[in-house]
Every structure is written in C-alpha cells, then in structure tokens.
Motif scaffolding. Structure first.
Motif, short mmCIF file in Angstrom:
data_model
loop_
_atom_site.label_atom_id
_atom_site.label_comp_id
_atom_site.label_asym_id
_atom_site.label_seq_id
_atom_site.Cartn_x
_atom_site.Cartn_y
_atom_site.Cartn_z
N GLU A 96 0.85 -1.18 0.00
CA GLU A 96 0.00 0.00 0.00
C GLU A 96 0.89 1.24 0.00
N ARG A 97 0.31 2.36 -0.37
CA ARG A 97 1.00 3.63 -0.24
C ARG A 97 0.31 4.42 0.87
N ARG A 98 1.08 4.72 1.89
CA ARG A 98 0.52 5.40 3.05
C ARG A 98 0.57 6.91 2.84
N ALA A 99 -0.57 7.54 3.00
CA ALA A 99 -0.68 8.96 2.70
C ALA A 99 -1.23 9.73 3.89
N VAL A 100 -0.82 10.97 4.00
CA VAL A 100 -1.35 11.91 4.99
C VAL A 100 -1.92 13.09 4.21
N ILE A 101 -3.11 13.54 4.63
CA ILE A 101 -3.72 14.71 4.02
C ILE A 101 -3.28 15.95 4.79
N VAL A 102 -2.77 16.93 4.08
CA VAL A 102 -2.34 18.19 4.70
C VAL A 102 -3.36 19.25 4.34
N GLY A 103 -4.06 19.77 5.35
CA GLY A 103 -5.14 20.72 5.12
C GLY A 103 -6.48 20.04 5.36
N GLY A 104 -7.34 20.72 6.08
CA GLY A 104 -8.63 20.11 6.42
C GLY A 104 -9.79 20.81 5.73
N GLY A 105 -10.95 20.76 6.41
CA GLY A 105 -12.13 21.43 5.88
C GLY A 105 -12.75 20.70 4.71
N GLU A 106 -13.55 21.42 3.94
CA GLU A 106 -14.30 20.83 2.83
C GLU A 106 -13.41 20.29 1.72
N PRO A 107 -12.31 20.99 1.36
CA PRO A 107 -11.45 20.41 0.31
C PRO A 107 -10.90 19.03 0.68
N ALA A 108 -10.50 18.84 1.96
CA ALA A 108 -10.00 17.53 2.39
C ALA A 108 -11.11 16.49 2.33
N LYS A 109 -12.31 16.89 2.72
CA LYS A 109 -13.44 15.95 2.69
C LYS A 109 -13.72 15.49 1.27
N ARG A 147 -13.25 11.56 -0.13
CA ARG A 147 -14.38 10.87 -0.79
C ARG A 147 -13.98 10.43 -2.20
N ALA A 148 -13.26 11.29 -2.91
CA ALA A 148 -12.84 10.93 -4.27
C ALA A 148 -11.85 9.76 -4.25
N LEU A 149 -10.93 9.76 -3.28
CA LEU A 149 -9.98 8.65 -3.17
C LEU A 149 -10.68 7.35 -2.82
N GLU A 150 -11.65 7.42 -1.91
CA GLU A 150 -12.34 6.20 -1.48
C GLU A 150 -13.19 5.60 -2.58
N HIS A 151 -13.58 6.41 -3.56
CA HIS A 151 -14.39 5.90 -4.66
C HIS A 151 -13.55 5.41 -5.83
N GLN A 152 -12.22 5.45 -5.68
CA GLN A 152 -11.36 4.95 -6.74
C GLN A 152 -11.32 3.43 -6.71
N PRO A 153 -11.61 2.76 -7.84
CA PRO A 153 -11.50 1.31 -7.85
C PRO A 153 -10.03 0.88 -7.72
N GLU A 154 -9.82 -0.22 -7.03
CA GLU A 154 -8.48 -0.77 -6.85
C GLU A 154 -7.51 0.27 -6.25
N ASN A 155 -7.98 1.03 -5.29
CA ASN A 155 -7.17 2.08 -4.68
C ASN A 155 -6.14 1.47 -3.74
N ASP A 156 -4.85 1.88 -3.87
CA ASP A 156 -3.81 1.35 -3.00
C ASP A 156 -3.36 2.40 -1.97
N ILE A 157 -4.11 3.50 -1.85
CA ILE A 157 -3.77 4.56 -0.91
C ILE A 157 -4.41 4.27 0.45
N ARG A 158 -3.60 4.28 1.50
CA ARG A 158 -4.10 4.17 2.87
C ARG A 158 -3.95 5.54 3.53
N ILE A 159 -5.05 6.19 3.84
CA ILE A 159 -5.02 7.49 4.50
C ILE A 159 -4.77 7.27 5.99
N CYS A 160 -3.68 7.84 6.48
CA CYS A 160 -3.28 7.62 7.87
C CYS A 160 -3.72 8.73 8.81
N GLY A 161 -4.20 9.82 8.27
CA GLY A 161 -4.65 10.91 9.13
C GLY A 161 -4.59 12.24 8.41
#
Length: 519
Positions: free
Chosen positions: A190-203, A207-221
């Motif tokens: 997997e590729r471990r990722a961190v989101i920098v920046g919150g609010g609506e853009p992060a949300k 959501r867009a990442l979670e809807h990707q088929p065969e996604n190998d990204i693990r959001i860690c925080g």
C-alpha cells in the motif's frame, strides 16, 4: 447569465524553485522544519501502527517481471533437458530461450498486464496474457525463419515450451491475484498517505480517493494548522492528528510514502509556507488537483486512480534505484574491506598502543529520515578528553587528539570502519556526511543556521560525498561552511545516479590528498 470559469494554470516547477531558493538561504525567521516536537498520544499511537515498512506497487511489479522472465526461461531450459538433450544447452537454443522469455515479458508489459488492476483480475486478463505469449512465440518463429535456422530446433520442444509457459502464466496470475488481495488487507502493499489541510477540500479529496477502484492509498490521518472552526477534528471519518510541525515528526515515526496537500491552487502563499516545512521529508509530496477547470502542463502531474495530482517533490532514490544503490554499496564495501584490511589492522594496533582506551570510537549521528545511528571510527582522541556529542569541534593543534589520531584524521584512515556501517545498512558509500547530533557552528545547531539542513537526511548519509570531493571537509567554524556543504549535498540528492556515485568514489582518494582542513 451563465458564468464559465477560466481554466487555472499551475506550474509546479516554479513553486519547487521558490521553495529551494528560500530554503538554501539563511533563515529570516525561526522555522521548525525538521526539529523534533512532541506528538499527542493519538498521533503517536497511529504512527506506531504504521512503523513497519511496506512494499510499493512498483517494487512488487518489478519483482513479478523478474519472476516471470526467470520462470519462462527455466521452463524452456527444463523441457530441452528432458526432451532434446541432457548433455548441455547449445548456443542457438540458449539464444532463443533467453530471447523468448525477454520478448514474452516485453509484450506482456505492452499489453498492460503488469498494472495493479490487471493483476487483481486474472480471469479478465487471461485472454490478453495468452495472446501476448502467443505473439512472443510468433515473433520468435519469424526471427528463426528469417535467419533460416529452423532445422536446428525441435518443433516438439517449441510447442511444449509454449504450452507449459501458457499454463504457468495462467496459474501464476491466480496466485498473484490472491497474494495482492491479502497484501492489501494486511498493509504489505500500500502507499501510506497523509492529508495536509482540512475542511471541505479535504473531505472532497477523501471521498474521491475512497471511490477509486483498486485504490492502494491508505489514509493515515489529517494535519492542519487551522483551529476547529475552519478544520473540524473529524473529517470524512478520519481524525485530525495535529498541526504541520507535528506532521514532520509523525511522518518520520510512521513509514509515510506520500503527503497530499488539499488546498486550492489559488492559495499559493500558504502552499509555499507548507512546502518550506515539509520538503525536508523523504516522501512524495503531491498537490491535489481534482477540482474542475484546471489546465496542466505535460508531465507536471501524475494520477492516483483517475485523480490528477500535481507532482511537487518526489522521494529521492526510491524503489529500484534504492535496490541498485544498496547493491552498489555492498559490493564496493566488501571490495574495500578486502583491499584495505592490512591498513585497518595496522591502524587498530597503532591506536591501541598509542593511548589507553577502545580502538573503535562510536558516535551518535543523524541518519536517514533523521533517525539516530551509531557511526564507527578509529579512536583519534584521548579517551578521557573525547567528546561524543561533538559540541566542541576539533580544531588545528587540538590537544585532545593523539599523535596517532592526528595522522589518522589527516589521512581519513579513521573513517575506514564506516565500511561496516555500510554493510549494516546505516550508511551508504556515497551521500551527505552524517553529522553528530549536537554539532554546532558558533554555538548554534546547524538547523538554526540553515533552514534546509534536515533535507540532507532524505537519503542515507555516506562515507564520502559530493561536498567532500569539492573541498568541503574538516572543521565547520563558520556558518557559510555548513551552508555550502548543504547546498552541495542537496545538489547530490537532486541529481543522483549510480554514475555520480561511481565518480565520487573514484575521485575521493585523490581529493583526500588535500589535507588543509583536516586535523
């Protein structure tokens, strides 16, 4: 009246240059990039969960190519030994077996059979895999025909190799698909990722990442400097683990692969301020660009699934480059030890006879990703006067240095035990020199002198380096010396190649003849 937004153009190269230009200069304000901060208990617990290394998809796919090349070659050889002759492999057969296996892997690559979605769906890909293997055999048959050498080969062997290879590929792809699903579940691939920046853009990004088929990204925080009024504590089910200063420490404790900045591209000043703190980390830094109305320059972006990401910084010496560098290090370190063992033995005896104390001096220094490593040297100081912290740099005529130690330091023979650090994996043969943890210039730590200092630690430190062969070795008694060394180190990181490593390695013995600043 309908209003149509004009496309936004964004230049990652210009932003990258701004970060580099600002960071190599003397800091005009206090920065925390690279400095250790305390994590809150939740962030520390999550970082601990991700402290085990993963294998990137590109590494897995590269290994699969090697496996299939080796297996197809072995099948061709085995069938020849069983059916044609067990007395050896004629050159013409060897040529066809090696060439056929290579052509097979090449055509599978051209057929996109080494993409992760293809590996996850073996039954859907079976017709394409069999067609690629058949095309490889068709290419071999044409080559044999044009060279008029068909009579030298057994048709039964040729057909048997094709059938055995096809059966192997079908079965093997089923096993690989099962393994990939298991690796995805347990976090091995997997590729471990961190989101920098919150609010609506992060949300929206999550959501867009979670809807990707065969996604190998693990959001860690999520990390954000803003308070809860503008950046809630929980965003799309993921906790906000701290601010950007804490992110630097979190990324070092966890094995993070990617930082995704979720900010509008129009907020360039804020993005630039974030990058000044984050670029010291050995990770891929991407800027989310999934909004509509964006225009990209060619080759300025990559994709996660179908989501475009602007490539701001790449992890240096990653994946197969890292493997190649490690093989380079081990090979030349073993060669050096075999050639220089009499010198090392003589130095050890001289150190032991010159003054009481251990032969080897061990010192804590900064290693890759700011980790603390223990570096070996032949002891060059009197034991009771030694300074393991290196807060007081060695100066010309320093009374702490023994007579033998002065020679060892001038000739750099005191550094030879570091070949064993290379074999341990703490050091590389070539890279930025590791500095002691408490090393200082004019009573200031190096990171307080130059903002980009910790960016040197994006790769393993080295026994020798680009700065050293360009004359920057010895005592650091002025701020400009650490600035120039860091600039040379960053040049090396950004322009690394095995040829550059070899050049530095070859030039090192000649440049060591200049002992002006070594004492």
């Amino acid at each position: 009246m309908n209003h149509v937004d004009k496309p936004v153009s964004f230049d990652p190269d210009a932003l990258r240059r701004k970060v580099s230009e600002i960071s190599v200069a003397a800091p005009g304000e206090t920065q925390d990039a690279g400095k250790t901060v305390d994590l809150n208990p939740l962030a520390r617990r999550i970082a601990t969960q991700f402290s085990v290394d993963t294998y990137s998809p590109s590494m897995i796919i590269g290994l699969l190519r090697l496996l299939e090349f080796g297996a197809l070659l072995a099948l061709g050889y085995s069938i020849h030994a069983l059916y044609v002759s067990s007395m050896g492999l004629p050159f013409l057969y060897l040529l066809v077996i090696v060439g056929g296996a290579a052509i097979g892997v090449l055509i599978l690559q051209l057929a996109d059979a080494y993409q992760v979605p293809a590996l996850r769906s073996p039954w859907r890909m079976t017709p394409r895999i069999l067609a690629a293997w058949a095309l490889a055999f068709g290419a071999m048959a044409l080559i044999v025909f044009f060279f008029k050498s068909g009579e030298h080969y057994s048709r039964v062997w040729f057909a048997s190799w094709f059938a055995a290879g096809a059966l192997y590929l079908v079965i093997e792809r089923q096993v690989i698909a099962y393994s990939i699903r298991r690796w995805a579940r347990n976090g091995t691939m997997e590729r471990r990722a961190v989101i920098v920046g919150g609010g609506e853009p992060a949300k929206e990004l999550i959501r867009a990442l979670e809807h990707q088929p065969e996604n190998d990204i693990r959001i860690c925080g999520i990390f954000d400097d803003r308070d809860e009024r503008r950046s809630p504590a929980i965003i799309a089910g993921y906790p906000k683990l701290g601010n950007v200063a804490e992110l630097v420490e979190f990324a070092r404790l966890a094995r993070i692969d990617m930082l995704i900045i979720s900010l509008p591209l129009s907020a360039e000043a804020r993005i630039l301020a974030l990058l000044k703190k984050l670029w010291v980390l050995p990770v891929d830094i991407r800027l989310a660009a999934h909004s509509k109305g964006l225009r990209f320059r060619p080759r300025s972006y990559s994709q996660v699934g179908s989501l475009p990401m602007l490539d701001i910084f790449d992890k240096p010496i990653a994946d197969w480059d890292n493997v190649a560098k490690r093989l380079f290090d081990v090979f030349f370190s073993v060669v050096a030890i075999l050639l220089l063992w009499p010198v090392m033995l003589g130095a050890a005896i001289a150190v032991k006879l010159s003054s009481p104390g251990p032969v080897i001096f061990k010192q804590k220094r900064h290693g890759f990703n700011n980790e603390i490593i223990e570096v070996y040297k032949f002891r060059s100081m009197y034991t009771h006067l030694a300074d393991p912290t290196a807060k007081a740099a060695v100066t010309k005529g320093d009374p702490r240095v023994t007579r033998v130690g002065r020679f060892l330091r001038k000739s750099s023979i005191d550094e030879l035990p570091q070949f064993f650090n290379v074999l341990k994996g703490d050091l590389s043969l070539v890279g930025p020199r590791p500095h002691a943890i408490q090393a200082q210039s004019n009573d200031r730590k190096y990171v307080d002198v130059i903002e980009s200092y910790f960016a040197r630690h994006r790769v393993k430190p080295g026994v020798t380096g680009w700065a050293q062969i360009n004359g920057w070795r010895g005592e650091i008694d002025h701020d400009d010396k650490i600035r120039f060394r860091t600039e040379f180190d960053l040049y090396y990181i950004e322009n690394w190649s095995l040829w550059l490593d070899l050049k530095i390695l070859v030039l090192t013995p000649f440049r060591l003849l200049n002992t002006e600043n070594a004492y």
